[in-house]
Every structure is written in structure tokens, then in C-alpha cells.
Design a protein around this motif. Structure first.
Motif, mmCIF file in Angstrom:
data_model
loop_
_atom_site.group_PDB
_atom_site.id
_atom_site.type_symbol
_atom_site.label_atom_id
_atom_site.label_comp_id
_atom_site.label_asym_id
_atom_site.label_seq_id
_atom_site.Cartn_x
_atom_site.Cartn_y
_atom_site.Cartn_z
ATOM 1 N N PHE A 24 0.825 -1.194 0.000
ATOM 2 C CA PHE A 24 0.000 0.000 0.000
ATOM 3 C C PHE A 24 0.864 1.250 0.000
ATOM 4 O O PHE A 24 1.843 1.330 0.750
ATOM 5 C CB PHE A 24 -0.930 0.022 1.225
ATOM 6 N N LEU A 25 0.481 2.197 -0.848
ATOM 7 C CA LEU A 25 1.110 3.505 -0.872
ATOM 8 C C LEU A 25 0.402 4.368 0.166
ATOM 9 O O LEU A 25 -0.830 4.472 0.153
ATOM 10 C CB LEU A 25 0.968 4.142 -2.255
ATOM 11 N N VAL A 26 1.175 4.941 1.068
ATOM 12 C CA VAL A 26 0.630 5.809 2.109
ATOM 13 C C VAL A 26 1.269 7.178 1.932
ATOM 14 O O VAL A 26 2.497 7.281 1.876
ATOM 15 C CB VAL A 26 0.950 5.260 3.518
ATOM 16 N N THR A 27 0.451 8.213 1.807
ATOM 17 C CA THR A 27 0.997 9.570 1.709
ATOM 18 C C THR A 27 0.645 10.334 2.972
ATOM 19 O O THR A 27 -0.400 10.109 3.585
ATOM 20 C CB THR A 27 0.458 10.326 0.481
ATOM 21 N N ARG A 28 1.535 11.238 3.347
ATOM 22 C CA ARG A 28 1.308 12.040 4.544
ATOM 23 C C ARG A 28 0.727 13.394 4.161
ATOM 24 O O ARG A 28 0.851 13.837 3.027
ATOM 25 C CB ARG A 28 2.610 12.237 5.316
ATOM 26 N N ARG A 29 0.089 14.017 5.111
ATOM 27 C CA ARG A 29 -0.395 15.380 4.896
ATOM 28 C C ARG A 29 0.810 16.315 4.829
ATOM 29 O O ARG A 29 1.840 16.068 5.445
ATOM 30 C CB ARG A 29 -1.327 15.792 6.023
ATOM 31 N N ASP A 30 0.691 17.390 4.079
ATOM 32 C CA ASP A 30 1.790 18.336 3.894
ATOM 33 C C ASP A 30 2.325 18.882 5.213
ATOM 34 O O ASP A 30 3.528 19.095 5.358
ATOM 35 C CB ASP A 30 1.363 19.506 3.001
ATOM 36 N N GLU A 31 1.446 19.110 6.176
ATOM 37 C CA GLU A 31 1.879 19.698 7.447
ATOM 38 C C GLU A 31 2.548 18.698 8.397
ATOM 39 O O GLU A 31 3.034 19.069 9.450
ATOM 40 C CB GLU A 31 0.697 20.386 8.155
ATOM 41 N N THR A 32 2.575 17.428 8.012
ATOM 42 C CA THR A 32 3.183 16.395 8.851
ATOM 43 C C THR A 32 4.664 16.256 8.526
ATOM 44 O O THR A 32 5.039 16.100 7.365
ATOM 45 C CB THR A 32 2.475 15.035 8.633
ATOM 46 N N ASP A 33 5.494 16.301 9.555
ATOM 47 C CA ASP A 33 6.936 16.116 9.403
ATOM 48 C C ASP A 33 7.214 14.692 8.922
ATOM 49 O O ASP A 33 6.597 13.729 9.400
ATOM 50 C CB ASP A 33 7.611 16.355 10.757
ATOM 51 N N HIS A 34 8.149 14.557 7.984
ATOM 52 C CA HIS A 34 8.417 13.240 7.418
ATOM 53 C C HIS A 34 8.958 12.257 8.459
ATOM 54 O O HIS A 34 8.558 11.090 8.482
ATOM 55 C CB HIS A 34 9.378 13.327 6.231
ATOM 56 N N ASP A 35 9.856 12.700 9.314
ATOM 57 C CA ASP A 35 10.402 11.797 10.336
ATOM 58 C C ASP A 35 9.299 11.310 11.280
ATOM 59 O O ASP A 35 9.267 10.138 11.656
ATOM 60 C CB ASP A 35 11.526 12.475 11.114
ATOM 61 N N ALA A 36 8.389 12.208 11.643
ATOM 62 C CA ALA A 36 7.260 11.812 12.493
ATOM 63 C C ALA A 36 6.346 10.833 11.753
ATOM 64 O O ALA A 36 5.827 9.880 12.344
ATOM 65 C CB ALA A 36 6.477 13.050 12.930
ATOM 66 N N PHE A 37 6.154 11.050 10.461
ATOM 67 C CA PHE A 37 5.352 10.167 9.608
ATOM 68 C C PHE A 37 5.939 8.751 9.605
ATOM 69 O O PHE A 37 5.237 7.771 9.860
ATOM 70 C CB PHE A 37 5.309 10.758 8.200
ATOM 71 N N VAL A 38 7.238 8.654 9.348
ATOM 72 C CA VAL A 38 7.894 7.340 9.292
ATOM 73 C C VAL A 38 7.870 6.672 10.669
ATOM 74 O O VAL A 38 7.579 5.476 10.785
ATOM 75 C CB VAL A 38 9.337 7.469 8.753
ATOM 76 N N THR A 39 8.141 7.438 11.715
ATOM 77 C CA THR A 39 8.109 6.882 13.077
ATOM 78 C C THR A 39 6.710 6.370 13.406
ATOM 79 O O THR A 39 6.556 5.279 13.964
ATOM 80 C CB THR A 39 8.541 7.943 14.103
ATOM 81 N N GLY A 40 5.689 7.138 13.047
ATOM 82 C CA GLY A 40 4.316 6.711 13.281
ATOM 83 C C GLY A 40 3.965 5.447 12.516
ATOM 84 O O GLY A 40 3.344 4.527 13.056
ATOM 85 N N PHE A 59 5.835 10.140 0.981
ATOM 86 C CA PHE A 59 5.127 8.871 0.813
ATOM 87 C C PHE A 59 5.931 7.708 1.374
ATOM 88 O O PHE A 59 7.124 7.812 1.627
ATOM 89 C CB PHE A 59 4.794 8.609 -0.656
ATOM 90 N N ALA A 60 5.225 6.608 1.557
ATOM 91 C CA ALA A 60 5.834 5.352 1.975
ATOM 92 C C ALA A 60 5.065 4.220 1.319
ATOM 93 O O ALA A 60 3.899 4.370 0.949
ATOM 94 C CB ALA A 60 5.787 5.206 3.497
ATOM 95 N N VAL A 61 5.729 3.088 1.173
ATOM 96 C CA VAL A 61 5.073 1.858 0.730
ATOM 97 C C VAL A 61 5.218 0.865 1.884
ATOM 98 O O VAL A 61 6.320 0.651 2.394
ATOM 99 C CB VAL A 61 5.699 1.292 -0.559
ATOM 100 N N VAL A 62 4.092 0.307 2.307
ATOM 101 C CA VAL A 62 4.077 -0.642 3.413
ATOM 102 C C VAL A 62 3.458 -1.958 2.962
ATOM 103 O O VAL A 62 2.675 -1.997 2.016
ATOM 104 C CB VAL A 62 3.304 -0.091 4.638
ATOM 105 N N ARG A 63 3.824 -3.034 3.642
ATOM 106 C CA ARG A 63 3.226 -4.364 3.397
ATOM 107 C C ARG A 63 2.408 -4.711 4.624
ATOM 108 O O ARG A 63 2.941 -4.870 5.712
ATOM 109 C CB ARG A 63 4.317 -5.406 3.161
ATOM 110 N N LEU A 64 1.086 -4.777 4.422
ATOM 111 C CA LEU A 64 0.154 -4.997 5.531
ATOM 112 C C LEU A 64 -1.040 -5.816 5.075
ATOM 113 O O LEU A 64 -1.346 -5.848 3.885
ATOM 114 C CB LEU A 64 -0.406 -3.655 6.029
ATOM 115 N N PRO A 65 -1.764 -6.416 6.026
ATOM 116 C CA PRO A 65 -3.057 -6.989 5.677
ATOM 117 C C PRO A 65 -4.009 -5.859 5.260
ATOM 118 O O PRO A 65 -3.914 -4.731 5.759
ATOM 119 C CB PRO A 65 -3.532 -7.635 6.978
ATOM 120 N N PHE A 66 -4.915 -6.164 4.363
ATOM 121 C CA PHE A 66 -5.851 -5.175 3.819
ATOM 122 C C PHE A 66 -6.596 -4.425 4.924
ATOM 123 O O PHE A 66 -6.716 -3.203 4.883
ATOM 124 C CB PHE A 66 -6.836 -5.867 2.872
ATOM 125 N N GLY A 67 -7.084 -5.142 5.918
ATOM 126 C CA GLY A 67 -7.852 -4.510 6.996
ATOM 127 C C GLY A 67 -7.045 -3.485 7.761
ATOM 128 O O GLY A 67 -7.541 -2.398 8.080
#
Length: 100
Positions: A24-40, A59-67
Motif C-alpha cells: 500500500f502507498l501511504v501519503t502524509r499530509r503536507d503539514e506532517t513532518d516526514h520523520d514523524a510520519f515514518v516513526t508513526g 510517501f511510503a510503501v508498506v506491506r500490511l493486511p488489507f484490513g
């Protein structure tokens, strides 16, 4: 009366099994710090192996169950979540990352 009732139809919408894993491609909101995004994300996905890649552009790509991936959409610091399809073996060969 609904449209379905008018025509005597039944409507059933089913998605993938919530336990089926995908990328899954996950994008962060513009106001969110990238390091905080990755840590979260790391805190939510469980292991660094599930965080396939990320980029400072937001952005990030993660491997997760759909739910679990669908639940990411509810987070205030996440802009979008969407499925992506790619060949993990080819990706590993190009990037040097371990193949899943």
C-alpha cells in the motif's frame, strides 16, 4: 423506496479478505513532518520489514493486511492509502532489499 427495491435487486459489495496482505502507498499530509510520519508508520506496521520504502517527498510503501491498511486512512496525519502492485523479486533485485 430505494432503486434496488424498485427493481427487486439485491446489492452486495465485498472487498478483499481483511487478512490478505498487500502493498500500500501511504501519503502524509503536507503539514506532517516526514520523520514523524515514518516513526508513526513504524509504530503501526510492527516491524521495519513491513515499511518497504519511504521518501522525504511524503510517501511510503508498506506491506500490511488489507484490513490494517484501511485503518490507516483514519489517521489525521495520513492523506491517502491505496493499493500498489509490483514484482517484489524484481524490486529486491533492483534495490538490494531482501525479497519478501
Amino acid at each position: 423506496m430505494t432503486l434496488a427495491e424498485r427493481f427487486g435487486a439485491s446489492i452486495e459489495i465485498t472487498g478483499p479478505d481483511p487478512e490478505t496482505e498487500g502493498f500500500f502507498l501511504v501519503t502524509r499530509r503536507d503539514e506532517t513532518d516526514h520523520d514523524a510520519f515514518v516513526t508513526g508508520l513504524l509504530g503501526l506496521v510492527g516491524t521495519s520489514g513491513r515499511l518497504v520504502l519511504h521518501h522525504r517527498s511524503g510517501f511510503a510503501v508498506v506491506r500490511l493486511p488489507f484490513g490494517r491498511a484501511q485503518r490507516l486512512k483514519r489517521l489525521a496525519w495520513v492523506e491517502t492509502v491505496g493499493g500498489v502492485r509490483f514484482d517484489p523479486e524484481q524490486f529486491a533485485a533492483v534495490t538490494g532489499a531482501p525479497a519478501p
